[in-house]
Enzyme design. Structure first.
Site, PDB file in Angstrom:
ATOM      1  N   HIS A  56       0.784  -1.144  -0.146  1.00 40.31           N
ATOM      2  CA  HIS A  56      -0.031  -0.054   0.008  1.00 40.31           C
ATOM      3  C   HIS A  56       1.014   1.402   0.013  1.00 40.31           C
ATOM      4  O   HIS A  56       2.115   1.168   0.105  1.00 40.31           O
ATOM      5  CB  HIS A  56      -0.933  -0.037   1.130  1.00 40.31           C
ATOM      6  CG  HIS A  56      -0.472   0.008   2.366  1.00 40.31           C
ATOM      7  ND1 HIS A  56      -0.041  -0.955   3.460  1.00 40.31           N
ATOM      8  CD2 HIS A  56       0.324   1.072   3.312  1.00 40.31           C
ATOM      9  CE1 HIS A  56       0.427  -0.559   4.465  1.00 40.31           C
ATOM     10  NE2 HIS A  56       0.870   0.847   4.367  1.00 40.31           N
TER      11      HIS A  56
HETATM   12  P1  TYD Z   1      -1.812  -2.493   7.450  1.00 44.63           P
HETATM   13  O1  TYD Z   1      -1.145  -1.049   7.947  1.00 44.63           O
HETATM   14  O2  TYD Z   1      -2.439  -2.611   6.264  1.00 44.63           O
HETATM   15  O3  TYD Z   1      -0.594  -3.644   7.803  1.00 44.63           O
HETATM   16  P2  TYD Z   1       0.795  -4.021   6.922  1.00 44.63           P
HETATM   17  O4  TYD Z   1       1.085  -2.832   5.962  1.00 44.63           O
HETATM   18  O5  TYD Z   1       1.671  -4.126   7.850  1.00 44.63           O
HETATM   19  O6  TYD Z   1       0.516  -5.169   6.173  1.00 44.63           O
HETATM   20  O7  TYD Z   1      -2.616  -2.720   8.815  1.00 44.63           O
HETATM   21  C1  TYD Z   1      -3.315  -4.140   8.820  1.00 44.63           C
HETATM   22  C2  TYD Z   1      -4.355  -3.903   9.757  1.00 44.63           C
HETATM   23  O8  TYD Z   1      -4.013  -3.612  11.022  1.00 44.63           O
HETATM   24  C3  TYD Z   1      -5.452  -2.802   9.430  1.00 44.63           C
HETATM   25  O9  TYD Z   1      -6.396  -3.193   8.549  1.00 44.63           O
HETATM   26  C4  TYD Z   1      -5.975  -2.292  10.711  1.00 44.63           C
HETATM   27  C5  TYD Z   1      -4.952  -2.508  11.791  1.00 44.63           C
HETATM   28  N1  TYD Z   1      -4.198  -1.497  12.070  1.00 44.63           N
HETATM   29  C6  TYD Z   1      -4.333  -0.493  13.399  1.00 44.63           C
HETATM   30  O10 TYD Z   1      -5.476  -0.778  13.584  1.00 44.63           O
HETATM   31  N2  TYD Z   1      -3.775   0.269  13.683  1.00 44.63           N
HETATM   32  C7  TYD Z   1      -2.532   0.700  13.210  1.00 44.63           C
HETATM   33  O11 TYD Z   1      -1.752   1.626  13.398  1.00 44.63           O
HETATM   34  C8  TYD Z   1      -1.941  -0.187  12.043  1.00 44.63           C
HETATM   35  C9  TYD Z   1      -0.883   0.023  11.303  1.00 44.63           C
HETATM   36  C10 TYD Z   1      -2.739  -1.182  11.417  1.00 44.63           C
END
Ligand code: TYD
Length: 140
Positions: A56
Site C-alpha cells: 500500500h
Molecule cells: P496495515 O497497515 O495494512 O498492515 P501492513 O502494512 O503491515 O500489512 O494494517 C493491517 C491492519 O491492522 C489494518 O487493517 C488495521 C490494523 N491497524 C491498526 O488498527 N492500527 C494501526 O496503527 C495499523 C498500522 C494497523
C-alpha cells in the site's frame, strides 16, 4: 496537495548507538532525531516465514521503519522508480515519505519491524490498490 516524492527522497537515518558491554541503547527523540512529529508507534512481529506485508501507499503519512530485531527487505516505488533496501540494524531507520508504495518481505525469524509514524491510524489515508496508486501519482 502533497509533494510528489520519489524513492530517492526516502533515505536511511542512522541513530546514535550507545555502546555498552552489557548491551547497547539507541534513543530516538521527537524533534531531535526525526524529521516529523511522532504521533504513533506500532510494530509488526510474529510474521510467519514467507509472508509479506505492506502493499500500500499513504497519502499524507510519513514513517521511519526500523528493524528493531532481525531483518527484512523493503521495496519502495514512486510510480517511476523502484528500490529495495534491506534493514538489519536496530540503529538505522528508513524514512518513507508520503505517496510511496511499499512492500515488506523476507522477514527473518523473530524479526520486529518498528514503525514511527507521523499520524494516528486512519484508513482513509491508505491507497491499497496499485493501479489507484499509479493514477494518484500521475495527478499530483
Ligand atoms: P496495515 O497497515 O495494512 O498492515 P501492513 O502494512 O503491515 O500489512 O494494517 C493491517 C491492519 O491492522 C489494518 O487493517 C488495521 C490494523 N491497524 C491498526 O488498527 N492500527 C494501526 O496503527 C495499523 C498500522 C494497523
Amino acid at each position: 496537495m502533497p509533494d510528489k516524492f520519489t524513492v530517492f527522497d526516502c533515505q536511511i537515518l542512522t541513530f546514535r548507538k550507545v555502546f555498552n558491554r552489557a548491551g547497547n541503547i539507541t534513543a530516538v527523540q521527537n524533534g531531535i532525531d526525526v524529521p516529523f512529529d511522532i504521533k504513533r508507534i506500532y510494530y509488526l512481529y510474529d510474521v510467519p516465514g514467507g509472508e509479506s506485508r505492506g502493499a500500500h501507499a499513504h497519502k499524507d503519512l510519513q514513517q521511519i521503519i526500523i528493524a528493531a530485531s532481525g531483518s527484512f527487505d523493503i521495496t519502495l516505488e514512486d510510480g517511476r522508480n523502484k528500490k529495495t533496501v534491506q534493514l538489519n540494524r536496530p540503529f538505522m531507520g528508513l524514512h518513507v515519505r508520503p505517496g510511496i508504495w511499499r512492500d515488506i518481505a523476507n522477514f527473518s525469524s523473530g524479526a520486529i519491524c518498528l514503525v514511527l509514524a507521523s499520524e494516528t491510524y486512519t484508513e482513509d489515508d491508505y491507497i491499497r490498490n496499485y493501479n489507484d496508486f499509479i493514477l494518484y501519482k500521475e495527478q499530483l
